[in-house]
Design an enzyme around this catalytic site. Structure first.
Site, PDB file in Angstrom:
ATOM      1  CB  SER A  67      -8.947  -6.314  10.391  1.00 44.15           C
ATOM      2  OG  SER A  67      -8.845  -5.438   9.259  1.00 44.15           O
ATOM      3  N   GLY A  72      -1.256  -9.278  12.622  1.00 42.98           N
ATOM      4  CA  GLY A  72      -1.848  -7.966  12.901  1.00 42.98           C
ATOM      5  C   GLY A  72      -2.594  -7.316  11.757  1.00 42.98           C
ATOM      6  CG  HIS A 121      -1.971  -1.109   1.134  1.00 45.96           C
ATOM      7  ND1 HIS A 121      -2.702  -1.532   2.222  1.00 45.96           N
ATOM      8  CD2 HIS A 121      -2.356  -1.894   0.095  1.00 45.96           C
ATOM      9  CE1 HIS A 121      -3.496  -2.514   1.846  1.00 45.96           C
ATOM     10  NE2 HIS A 121      -3.304  -2.773   0.571  1.00 45.96           N
TER      11      HIS A 121
HETATM   12  N1  APR Z   1      -0.649  -7.183  18.031  1.00 45.72           N
HETATM   13  C1  APR Z   1      -1.170  -7.875  16.971  1.00 45.72           C
HETATM   14  N2  APR Z   1      -2.320  -7.532  16.347  1.00 45.72           N
HETATM   15  C2  APR Z   1      -2.961  -6.450  16.820  1.00 45.72           C
HETATM   16  C3  APR Z   1      -2.492  -5.680  17.903  1.00 45.72           C
HETATM   17  C4  APR Z   1      -1.270  -6.092  18.507  1.00 45.72           C
HETATM   18  N3  APR Z   1      -0.742  -5.417  19.545  1.00 45.72           N
HETATM   19  N4  APR Z   1      -3.375  -4.661  18.115  1.00 45.72           N
HETATM   20  C5  APR Z   1      -4.356  -4.797  17.183  1.00 45.72           C
HETATM   21  N5  APR Z   1      -4.117  -5.879  16.415  1.00 45.72           N
HETATM   22  C6  APR Z   1      -4.900  -6.403  15.289  1.00 45.72           C
HETATM   23  C7  APR Z   1      -6.382  -6.115  15.347  1.00 45.72           C
HETATM   24  O1  APR Z   1      -7.053  -7.124  16.086  1.00 45.72           O
HETATM   25  C8  APR Z   1      -6.746  -6.159  13.851  1.00 45.72           C
HETATM   26  O2  APR Z   1      -7.025  -7.490  13.448  1.00 45.72           O
HETATM   27  O3  APR Z   1      -4.424  -5.750  14.127  1.00 45.72           O
HETATM   28  C9  APR Z   1      -5.472  -5.681  13.158  1.00 45.72           C
HETATM   29  C10 APR Z   1      -5.568  -4.248  12.663  1.00 45.72           C
HETATM   30  O4  APR Z   1      -6.541  -4.218  11.648  1.00 45.72           O
HETATM   31  P1  APR Z   1      -6.740  -2.864  10.828  1.00 45.72           P
HETATM   32  O5  APR Z   1      -6.756  -1.713  11.762  1.00 45.72           O
HETATM   33  O6  APR Z   1      -7.898  -3.073   9.905  1.00 45.72           O
HETATM   34  O7  APR Z   1      -5.383  -2.714   9.972  1.00 45.72           O
HETATM   35  P2  APR Z   1      -5.005  -3.471   8.634  1.00 45.72           P
HETATM   36  O8  APR Z   1      -5.606  -4.831   8.582  1.00 45.72           O
HETATM   37  O9  APR Z   1      -3.539  -3.355   8.479  1.00 45.72           O
HETATM   38  O10 APR Z   1      -5.713  -2.545   7.511  1.00 45.72           O
HETATM   39  C11 APR Z   1      -5.471  -2.911   6.163  1.00 45.72           C
HETATM   40  O11 APR Z   1      -6.687  -0.956   5.456  1.00 45.72           O
HETATM   41  O12 APR Z   1      -7.196   1.259   5.406  1.00 45.72           O
HETATM   42  C12 APR Z   1      -6.441   0.300   4.837  1.00 45.72           C
HETATM   43  O13 APR Z   1      -4.453   0.792   3.720  1.00 45.72           O
HETATM   44  C13 APR Z   1      -4.970   0.604   5.003  1.00 45.72           C
HETATM   45  O14 APR Z   1      -3.181  -1.002   5.023  1.00 45.72           O
HETATM   46  C14 APR Z   1      -4.421  -0.668   5.631  1.00 45.72           C
HETATM   47  C15 APR Z   1      -5.487  -1.686   5.306  1.00 45.72           C
END
Ligand code: APR
Length: 237
Positions: free
Chosen positions: A182, A180, A107
């Protein structure tokens, strides 16, 4: 000397949470406080460039003040005994600063900018990408070709140019480790499904994960603890 096992590490914002960077969708996450369609989409860019530049200036400034955490460092240390490729959705530079040798940013990268060229900006070349570190970019800051500088980020509504390379890496891996994320944003979220039938798949996340394949092993921990557990499992195999 037998060939090193290949590990594809797919990371999301959760791997950087313990460094103090917000995730996107956890409570009080980035998308609770900003509308992604305004600050992280191609339509938002054309509607209000200054707002998008300001959002990423803020993200860049936050990154200046945080450090990689033990999860980033443990992932980087996997390079010693395995053939590792990190495929991250994160735009931070914490994997590189922790020492990971191969990192694919699906990204984009918040420390980089590139010229804004025409509509739906997929027509740029890597040599036009400029590394500005943690500096700000404002309206009127121009690229050498005279066009406005924009974040080197894949906005919502844009293609993910590195997805084919990422699929190749996952398809060739012996182990797929997801940390980490979602798994809400495609095509990144569908990458693990390209794992070979004989590959092992692990997910590290303290929350429920939207995967119900029996072969997927969920290490229900945060990234730093989960990486320690993963290391003990994978070093015994
Ligand atoms: N350790 C591991 N996982 C964690 C922790 C932690 N300390 N804290 C939170 N999480 C998990 C949450 O449970 C969730 O499953 O990390 C995940 C974060 O999910 P999102 O906030 O949706 O982030 P991500 O999956 O990276 O988003 C993907 O969405 O908006 C776009 O481009 C943006 O790259 C991003 C993409």
């Amino acid at each position: 000397m037998c060939a090193k096992k290949k590990i594809a590490v797919l990371t999301g914002a959760g791997v950087s949470a313990e460094s103090g960077l917000s995730t996107y969708r956890d409570n009080n996450g980035l998308w609770d406080n900003y509308d992604p369609m305004e600050v992280a989409s191609i339509e938002g860019w054309f509607r209000n460039r200054a707002k998008v530049l300001d959002f990423y200036n803020g993200q860049r400034e936050k990154l200046r003040n945080v450090q990689p955490n033990d999860a980033h460092r443990t992932i980087a240390r996997l390079d010693d005994n395995f053939d590792v490729c990190v495929i991250t959705q994160n735009v931070d530079n914490l994997h590189e600063r922790a020492g990971s040798g191969r990192v694919i940013h699906l990204h984009g990268e918040v420390t980089k900018v590139r010229p804004e060229t025409g509509v739906y900006d997929e027509s740029y070349s890597e040599r036009e990408v400029l590394d500005i570190g943690y500096e700000k970019v404002v309206l009127g800051d121009k690229a050498p070709n005279g066009s406005q500088l924009r974040p080197h980020i894949v906005f919502f509504g844009e293609a993910v140019p590195k997805i084919e390379r990422a699929i190749e890496v996952v398809s060739g891996a012996d182990i797929v480790l997801i940390v980490g994320t979602s798994l809400q944003v495609y095509p990144a979220a569908g990458l693990y499904r390209y794992a070979r039938n004989d590959a092992k798949i692990y997910i590290i996340d303290p929350a429920e994960v939207p995967v119900n394949e029996s072969r997927v092993i969920h290490i229900r921990e945060n990234a730093t603890c989960g990486m320690k557990k993963f290391l003990s499992i994978v070093n015994k195999e």
